[in-house]
Every structure is written in structure tokens, then in C-alpha cells.
Design a protein around this motif. Structure first.
Motif, PDB file in Angstrom:
ATOM      1  N   LYS A 257      30.575  31.860  51.374  1.00  0.00           N
ATOM      2  CA  LYS A 257      30.683  33.305  51.568  1.00  0.00           C
ATOM      3  C   LYS A 257      30.630  34.043  50.232  1.00  0.00           C
ATOM      4  CE  LYS A 257      33.355  33.090  55.891  1.00  0.00           C
ATOM      5  NZ  LYS A 257      34.629  33.458  56.556  1.00  0.00           N
ATOM      6  N   VAL A 258      31.274  33.458  49.224  1.00  0.00           N
ATOM      7  CA  VAL A 258      31.259  34.087  47.903  1.00  0.00           C
ATOM      8  C   VAL A 258      29.846  34.121  47.337  1.00  0.00           C
ATOM      9  CG1 VAL A 258      32.030  33.825  45.517  1.00  0.00           C
ATOM     10  CG2 VAL A 258      33.652  33.498  47.395  1.00  0.00           C
ATOM     11  N   VAL A 259      29.121  33.001  47.439  1.00  0.00           N
ATOM     12  CA  VAL A 259      27.759  32.931  46.901  1.00  0.00           C
ATOM     13  C   VAL A 259      26.839  33.896  47.647  1.00  0.00           C
ATOM     14  CG1 VAL A 259      25.759  31.437  46.572  1.00  0.00           C
ATOM     15  CG2 VAL A 259      28.055  30.572  46.088  1.00  0.00           C
ATOM     16  N   ILE A 260      26.948  33.932  48.974  1.00  0.00           N
ATOM     17  CA  ILE A 260      26.097  34.824  49.765  1.00  0.00           C
ATOM     18  C   ILE A 260      26.404  36.286  49.434  1.00  0.00           C
ATOM     19  CG2 ILE A 260      25.605  35.615  52.112  1.00  0.00           C
ATOM     20  CD1 ILE A 260      26.029  32.716  53.046  1.00  0.00           C
ATOM     21  N   ALA A 680      42.414  27.045  37.109  1.00  0.00           N
ATOM     22  CA  ALA A 680      41.505  27.669  36.138  1.00  0.00           C
ATOM     23  C   ALA A 680      41.421  29.171  36.363  1.00  0.00           C
ATOM     24  CB  ALA A 680      40.119  27.031  36.233  1.00  0.00           C
ATOM     25  N   VAL A 681      41.296  29.569  37.631  1.00  0.00           N
ATOM     26  CA  VAL A 681      41.248  30.997  37.940  1.00  0.00           C
ATOM     27  C   VAL A 681      42.564  31.667  37.579  1.00  0.00           C
ATOM     28  CG1 VAL A 681      41.021  32.692  39.801  1.00  0.00           C
ATOM     29  CG2 VAL A 681      39.506  30.700  39.737  1.00  0.00           C
ATOM     30  N   GLU A 682      43.676  30.977  37.889  1.00  0.00           N
ATOM     31  CA  GLU A 682      44.988  31.564  37.623  1.00  0.00           C
ATOM     32  C   GLU A 682      45.234  31.727  36.124  1.00  0.00           C
ATOM     33  OE1 GLU A 682      49.702  30.639  38.671  1.00  0.00           O
ATOM     34  OE2 GLU A 682      48.081  29.491  39.610  1.00  0.00           O
ATOM     35  N   THR A 728      32.157  36.806  38.259  1.00  0.00           N
ATOM     36  CA  THR A 728      32.288  35.547  37.527  1.00  0.00           C
ATOM     37  C   THR A 728      33.525  34.778  37.960  1.00  0.00           C
ATOM     38  OG1 THR A 728      31.138  36.466  35.606  1.00  0.00           O
ATOM     39  CG2 THR A 728      32.527  34.537  35.229  1.00  0.00           C
ATOM     40  N   LEU A 729      34.644  35.482  38.153  1.00  0.00           N
ATOM     41  CA  LEU A 729      35.878  34.831  38.587  1.00  0.00           C
ATOM     42  C   LEU A 729      35.774  34.269  39.992  1.00  0.00           C
ATOM     43  CD1 LEU A 729      38.467  37.385  37.161  1.00  0.00           C
ATOM     44  CD2 LEU A 729      38.035  35.066  36.332  1.00  0.00           C
ATOM     45  N   MET A 730      34.795  34.732  40.759  1.00  0.00           N
ATOM     46  CA  MET A 730      34.612  34.233  42.115  1.00  0.00           C
ATOM     47  C   MET A 730      33.444  33.245  42.217  1.00  0.00           C
ATOM     48  SD  MET A 730      36.855  35.521  44.296  1.00  0.00           S
ATOM     49  CE  MET A 730      37.960  34.956  42.997  1.00  0.00           C
TER      50      MET A 730
END
Length: 764
Positions: A257-260, A680-682, A728-730
Motif C-alpha cells: 500500500k505504501v509503494v502504490i 530504524a524508523v523510530e 522516504t520514512l515510509m
């Protein structure tokens, strides 16, 4: 009749608000001279000379140092304001201690970079200062990441010395790679060639210098300051950031979903390009209007001067006009770097109008065009603003090349009709000219030789009757005065009078000219121009106020492509199309080296094509916010916007590198892929968001400058960075979730299979 007078015919004139003047242009003699100081010294010297020249009056026409000082002051204030805003954000978001550790690097890096720049022979001008402003937000990136990492280790219970040492050990390579990739993004701008590259070269030079110094300070200075000032935060382990945890869970649980969603956003951005104006370099915001005047070739200087002075007097009465300067026979002094200089000729002139505000420009444009149509129909009047970037003759320039004049003329006229028919063009003209009536003297060489004469004798006799012939020098003072012999009518001698010219033969005495020549009148081309050794005619056109070059050029391309040209006739482009094309080609030629350096740094750090591919996926993400930002701000996409895109790519790739680096370190410690992505995101969201905030804050003052050159660059980076940071974060974690290999036990857990049960069923 012997008399002492000015040279006739006059070759050029200068007028200051309708008063006859002698114009003196002073050029800085040394490449590294301080234009502002030298200008004020000259102004002070002129003040002392005024009494000596009385009753003559010395007036300033143009004083470039004032504009230089104003532009440097504006950009300098933008730099100082940006420093204050960036420091304020650091203290507000990071707290007093952590903010101080990062903020102290701003003046250290800035002054160290300026010192190195000066030691290398650099000159401080608006391009260099603009590069400093662009780099302002980026120079704290490395320090932010280093300080945040030291603070994280302190919060985990590490000793300050250990926290600083561990942070340097962990970040020495990834920050070096991140800095190297950003530098690689600017390499094509640095090594490209051409007028445009020379004009903007100090931007990549200054940015690369500041980023390199900032990396060294982040590695050697920030840990030292952090070890002394930072302390472990109370109950930091127990405090969990629910927002960051939920943010890190999105790419883990919904990677497709993020990529789309990112691809959809990219498609929307591409769709919005139809509403973005394209221009190579915008016009300046100076309160100066230039009006070029051109009569047909062969027009006497007196005609050009009379018309120019009449127009000047009417311009002086218009609202907002403060001064009017007039030059005929030439294009006047080059008081601005972008100003094109026309060849000296009695049929050309230039008027420079100084106004109290740029708001009056449109009205003055309309007035000049109305006056030209009604009062000066034989003259070609071209009003225009001063431009930016490398000089061009006109925004639209189309060259028709090849063939003879009979083929060129109809082809050039057809192109001229197309240019005039395109909405947004104005003052379309051709260099073909109307031609000029010419007297041809066909000399009978045999008859002339019988009288002991030749062609030179005929030419001297005609010259003496018209313009005059120098026969000696009169020395009454320090300078010799030429003695010129001519008829009383001089250049006003009628054509019929030339038939009565007599030549003196050494054997037969006076010989009538008609005995030796046959006089014919014929119509000849006004001028013959060549381009690349081919006869050429240029079609030139200005653009209406508010009309972008890109929209006009696209329509011209379509209509000219459908034009049927005679064999041997070709068409190419000058103006902004040529400048933009050459600049783009120069960048594209240098681009492979930048890409190779980028890949080198990425492979050196990660040694994985998958990870390199994931990081490079952020490049299109950098473009998603650019187009909407330009549309909303009303900024055109030009060469400075392209520089902004290059800088943006370096920043976004930098963010992706530090994100993937944390993920790899967590995986190396045995953390599962999903947990590593979340961690990594956190851990990297806060420093990435903070570097984005500081970069945006550092660039925002550029959007408020009066210069038309820098707001498009600033809005390109600001809007692109705001959008790409979140993406980028997603997207990067989502691609890591989809593309990186999952260990066997993680795969079983993802599929709901009990690994221990599976082992028991294996045969012994």
C-alpha cells in the motif's frame, strides 16, 4: 573656408535627461578588486573634481556598486536570518544542551568554510552567498545525526566517553558515505562547461566546501562538545514514543500500500507539470527599462538621434520615471553583466529608463509600443527588462540558414509570420532588413589607364567630395588635429553633384568623372550575416509580461516542424532555447561521473545492489513535491530550479542512507527484519525530520528576496524536501520489507508455522 569643428559625420552621441553628455564608463581593472569599496572611492574622487569642471556638471548615470552592495546585503541578511531560525529550531526541538551541541557548529563551519574559500582565491559575490544559504540547512545534518546518536547511547546508560566513541565508530562511515553521495550529486554542476556553468559554478563549489567541512566538524568537534555537555535524560528508557512506533509499523504491515501510494503521488506530480511555467533564467527585478532603437541600415545618425530624443522626452513625462539616458550610434555602456552590446552603427540607439518602482514597467512597455506604432513607424522599438544568467539577444531566436538570398528571404518571412502568430510573443523582427538604395560606380579601367588614373584615384575624389579626405595634421597644442579637405556640402552632397566631380590627370589635366565611370542605382541587402559559414537570417522576439518561455517555445516547435522549407535551408535555435539546451547537454555530459561516484559511495558502504537500489528509489520521491510546490508558489522551472532538484536528490539520498544503516546494524545484532525496520524508523525519524526542518528554515529567507533568481531554487528544495521526507520514512522501509531477505525462522512466524513442530517431523 577653414574652420575648427567637431568631427563630421558624428559617430555616436550620449544624453543625460535630454542634456548633451560625454559618457565615461569605468571598468574594475583587477579581477579580485572589491567593487563596492572601489566604487565609493571613485564617487568620493568625483566629488573633489566637480569644482574643477564647472560650469560643466558631472552626473552619475549608473552606479553598479550600489546594486552589488544591496544584493550582497540582502543575501547576507538572509544568511544571518537563516542561522538564527535554524538555531532557534534546534533549541526548541532538541532542548538546550542537545541544541547547543549542534548550533555551535553553524558559525564554526560557516566561518571556516569562508576562510578556506578566501584562501583559495574565491570572490564573495551573490552566487557564492546564495550557495552558502542553500548549504545552511544541510551543514547541520551531520551534527544532528551525531548528537542524536550520542544522546541515544547516553540514554542507554553509556558513559559520555563511551557514547562519543561509539557514535564516531558507528557513524564515521555512514556519514562519510552520506556526505560523499551529496557531493557526488553536485559534481556534474561543478565540472560542466559553458556560459551557464561558469555563471553558477560557485553554488556547487560553496555547497561542497561547506558540506565537507561540516562532516569533519561532525566527526571531530561534535563528539568532543557532546561528551562535555550532554547528559542522560531521566526515565528516557521508560518513555516510548507511540507515534513513532505506529509510524514504523505502517511500512511493515502494509508495504504494498505504501509503494502504490507513492507511485500514485508520483503520477499526480507528473500530471501537474502542465501547469508549471518553464523559463531558462527569469528577468531581474531592477527598476530599469531598456529600449533598443533600430532604423534601416544606412539611416543617418541625426535621424536616429532625433527620434531617440523625442521618445526620451515623452518617456520622461510618464508616471514613475525618474531619469532617462539616451545613446545613439551605439548601445551605451555595459552597466549590467547581462546586457547585450550591439555593434556601433548610426542607425541604432538605446534608451535606459530609471523608474521608482517595477510596478510601472508594464505601463511603460505599452506606452513605447503605442508611440512606436503612431509616431515612429519606420523605427524598430524593442522595450525589455534586464535579464538574468548568460546574455542573449532575445528570449526567442530562430536562425534560418543556407541557400542564397532568394531562398532565404521567403523562408525567413514564413518563420517570422509563425512567430508573430504565436500568443505571448511581441516585437518580433528579422535581421534580414529592408535593404538600402546604393550608387554603383562602374569604372572603365582601360579609359582610366589612358588618362593615367586608376580606381583608387576615383575613390579618393568621391571621398573628398562627401566625407572628406585627411591631408595632414595641425599641431596647435598637445594633440594633433586632423586636417580634412572636402566640399562645403560634405556628406550632404546630392547624388547629382557627384556627376560633376573632376579628377586631375597628370597628362590631360581635369577629367570629368562621367568620362571614366557609369553610375547605376540599385537596391542591395542592408546586411549579410553568416552563421557556421552559411548565410543566415535571425528571427528575434520578446515575450509578453508574465508569459513563460516554455509555453511559447513548445508552440513554435510544433508550427515550425510543419513548415516546408526549400532544399538546403535549415533552422536552428538561439536565445533561451540554445542556452537551456547547451546547459542541459553540459550537465548530461558530466552526469555519468556524478552517478559513478554516487554508486561507488553506496556500494562501498553497503556492498549490496538491493540496498543501493532501495536508496536510489528515493530519487523519484524527491520530485514528487517539486511540481506542486512550484505551482502553488507561482515559480517557474528554470536552471536554478534544476540546481534545486540536484541539491534535493543529495539530501534525500542522505536521509535514506542513515535510515538503512541503522536497519543493517540492528539486523547484525540479530534483530528480526520487521523489528529492525520499526527500530530504524523510530530512531531516525527525529533526526531526519529535524534536518528537514533546519534545511527548510535555512532556505526560507531566499523565498523572500527581491531577486527573481533564488526563490525558484528555494521553493524547489523546500517543497520537494517536505514531501520526500515523509515518503522516504515510509517507502524506504516498505521496500526493505519487500526486497530484503527474511531469515527462515522469521518466514515461518510470518506464515503462522510452528518451527519446533516442523523440526520434530523431520526424519532422523
Amino acid at each position: 573656408d577653414i574652420r575648427h569643428e567637431t568631427e563630421q559625420p558624428l559617430r555616436q552621441t550620449a544624453w543625460h535627461d535630454g542634456e548633451r553628455a560625454v559618457a565615461l564608463a569605468i571598468v574594475i581593472p583587477r579581477e579580485k578588486a572589491n567593487a563596492v569599496e572601489l566604487g565609493h572611492e571613485i564617487r568620493a574622487m568625483v566629488e573633489t573634481l566637480r569644482p574643477e569642471f564647472a560650469p560643466l556638471v558631472i552626473e552619475e548615470m549608473f552606479f553598479q556598486p550600489d546594486h552589488v552592495e544591496s544584493r550582497l546585503s540582502e543575501l547576507g541578511n538572509s544568511l544571518l536570518f537563516g542561522i538564527a531560525v535554524v538555531a532557534g529550531i534546534l533549541f526548541l526541538v532538541m532542548g538546550l544542551r542537545l541544541g547547543l551541541v549542534v548550533a555551535v557548529t553553524i558559525p564554526l563551519v560557516t566561518f571556516s568554510s569562508v576562510a578556506l574559500y578566501a584562501a583559495g582565491g574565491g570572490i564573495l559575490h551573490q552566487i557564492a552567498i546564495a550557495g552558502m544559504v542553500v548549504a545552511l540547512g544541510m551543514l547541520v545534518d551531520n551534527a544532528i545525526v551525531m548528537a542524536e546518536n550520542i544522546q541515544w547511547h547516553l540514554d542507554q546508560g553509556k558513559h559520555p566517553n563511551d557514547a562519543a566513541n561509539l557514535s564516531v565508530h558507528e557513524l564515521f562511515a555512514p556519514l562519510g558515505v552520506a556526505t560523499g553521495t551529496t557531493l557526488a550529486a553536485f559534481v556534474p554542476m561543478l565540472i560542466s562547461t559553458g556560459n551557464t556553468a561558469d555563471f553558477t559554478r560557485m553554488i556547487p563549489t560553496m555547497i561542497m566546501l561547506i558540506l565537507l567541512v561540516s562532516y569533519l566538524f561532525a566527526i571531530f568537534v561534535t563528539p568532543t562538545i557532546g561528551r562535555l555537555l550532554l547528559r542522560a535524560r531521566v526515565n528516557s528508557k521508560a518513555d516510548s514514543n507511540d507515534t513513532l512506533q505506529r509510524l514504523g509499523a505502517i511500512p511493515v504491515n502494509h508495504p504494498w500500500k505504501v509503494v502504490i501510494a507513492a507511485l500514485f503521488a508520483l503520477g499526480v506530480s507528473v500530471f501537474m507539470t502542465q501547469w508549471v511555467d518553464r523559463t531558462f533564467f527569469p528577468n531581474t527585478a531592477r527598476q530599469q527599462l531598456v529600449v533598443d532603437i533600430e532604423y534601416p541600415t544606412g539611416t543617418h545618425l541625426s535621424t536616429t538621434t532625433e527620434a531617440a530624443l523625442t521618445l526620451s522626452r515623452h518617456l520622461r513625462t510618464q508616471v514613475g520615471v525618474e531619469k532617462v539616458f539616451t545613446f545613439t550610434g551605439n548601445s551605451g555602456p555595459s552597466f549590467y553583466y547581462n546586457l547585450t552590446e550591439n555593434s556601433r552603427s548610426p542607425n541604432i540607439g538605446r534608451i535606459v529608463v530609471l523608474t521608482d518602482s517595477v510596478d510601472h514597467m508594464t505601463d511603460l512597455f505599452d506606452f513605447v509600443e503605442r508611440y512606436g506604432r503612431t509616431e515612429l513607424p519606420d523605427a524598430q522599438l524593442v522595450p525589455r527588462r534586464l535579464g538574468q544568467g548568460p546574455p542573449t539577444r532575445a528570449p526567442i531566436e530562430i536562425r534560418v540558414n543556407g541557400g542564397d538570398l532568394e531562398q532565404l528571404e521567403p523562408a525567413a518571412n514564413a518563420v517570422l509570420d509563425i512567430v508573430r502568430s504565436v500568443p505571448g510573443t511581441r516585437d518580433a523582427r528579422s535581421t534580414l532588413g529592408r535593404g538600402t538604395a546604393t550608387l554603383r560606380f562602374n569604372i572603365n579601367d582601360a579609359t582610366a589607364a589612358r588618362f593615367g588614373l586608376n580606381r583608387e584615384a576615383v575613390a579618393q575624389a568621391l571621398y573628398g567630395r562627401t566625407l572628406g579626405q585627411n591631408v595632414g595634421d595641425y599641431r596647435a597644442g598637445d594633440d594633433p588635429i586632423p586636417i580634412r579637405l572636402r566640399s562645403p556640402q560634405g556628406e550632404s552632397m546630392p547624388a547629382e553633384g557627384l556627376e560633376t566631380v573632376a579628377l586631375f590627370s597628370p597628362t590631360h589635366g581635369p577629367i570629368p568623372l562621367l568620362t571614366l565611370v557609369n553610375i547605376e542605382t540599385e537596391w542591395q541587402p542592408a546586411s549579410l550575416r553568416h552563421y557556421q559559414l552559411q548565410r543566415s537570417v535571425s528571427i528575434l522576439s520578446q515575450l509578453d509580461e508574465g508569459v513563460s518561455f516554455g509555453k511559447v517555445q513548445s508552440q513554435l516547435d510544433q508550427r515550425i516542424a510543419a513548415l516546408e522549407l526549400p532544399p538546403g535551408i535549415s533552422i536552428d535555435y538561439g536565445g533561451q532555447a540554445k542556452g537551456s539546451g547547451e546547459a542541459n547537454v553540459a550537465l548530461l555530459r558530466a552526469l555519468p561521473l556524478g552517478l559513478l561516484l554516487l554508486l561507488f559511495f553506496l556500494l562501498l558502504q553497503f556492498n549490496s545492489f538491493r540496498r543501493v537500489g532501495i536508496i536510489l528509489s528515493t530519487v523519484p520521491l524527491a520530485l514528487i513535491g517539486v511540481i506542486p510546490g512550484l505551482v502553488l508558489s507561482g515559480s517557474p522551472f528554470g536552471f536554478t530550479s534544476m540546481l534545486g532538484v540536484i541539491a534535493l536528490i543529495g539530501i534525500v539520498v542522505n536521509n535514506a542512507i542513515v535510515l538503512v544503516d541503522v536497519l543493517d546494524r540492528e539486523l547484525a545484532n540479530g534483530t528480526s527484519l520487521n523489528d529492525a525496520i520499526r527500530l530504524a524508523v523510530e530512531r531516525r525519524t527525529r533526526p531526519i525530520m529535524l534536518t528537514t526542518a533546519t534545511t527548510v528554515a535555512g532556505l526560507f529567507p531566499l523565498t523572500l528576496t527581491e531577486s527573481t533568481l533564488w526563490p525558484p531554487l528555494a521553493w524547489t528544495i523546500i517543497s520537494g524536501l517536505l514531501a520526500s521526507t515523509f515518503l522516504t520514512l515510509m517507502v524506504v522501509p516498505a521496500l526493505c520489507r519487500l526486497l530484503l531477505p527474511i531469515r527462515a525462522n522469521e518466514q515461518c512466524l510470518l506464515e503462522g508455522v510452528d518451527l519446533s513442530d516442523n523440526v520434530e517431523r523431520k526424519p532422523s
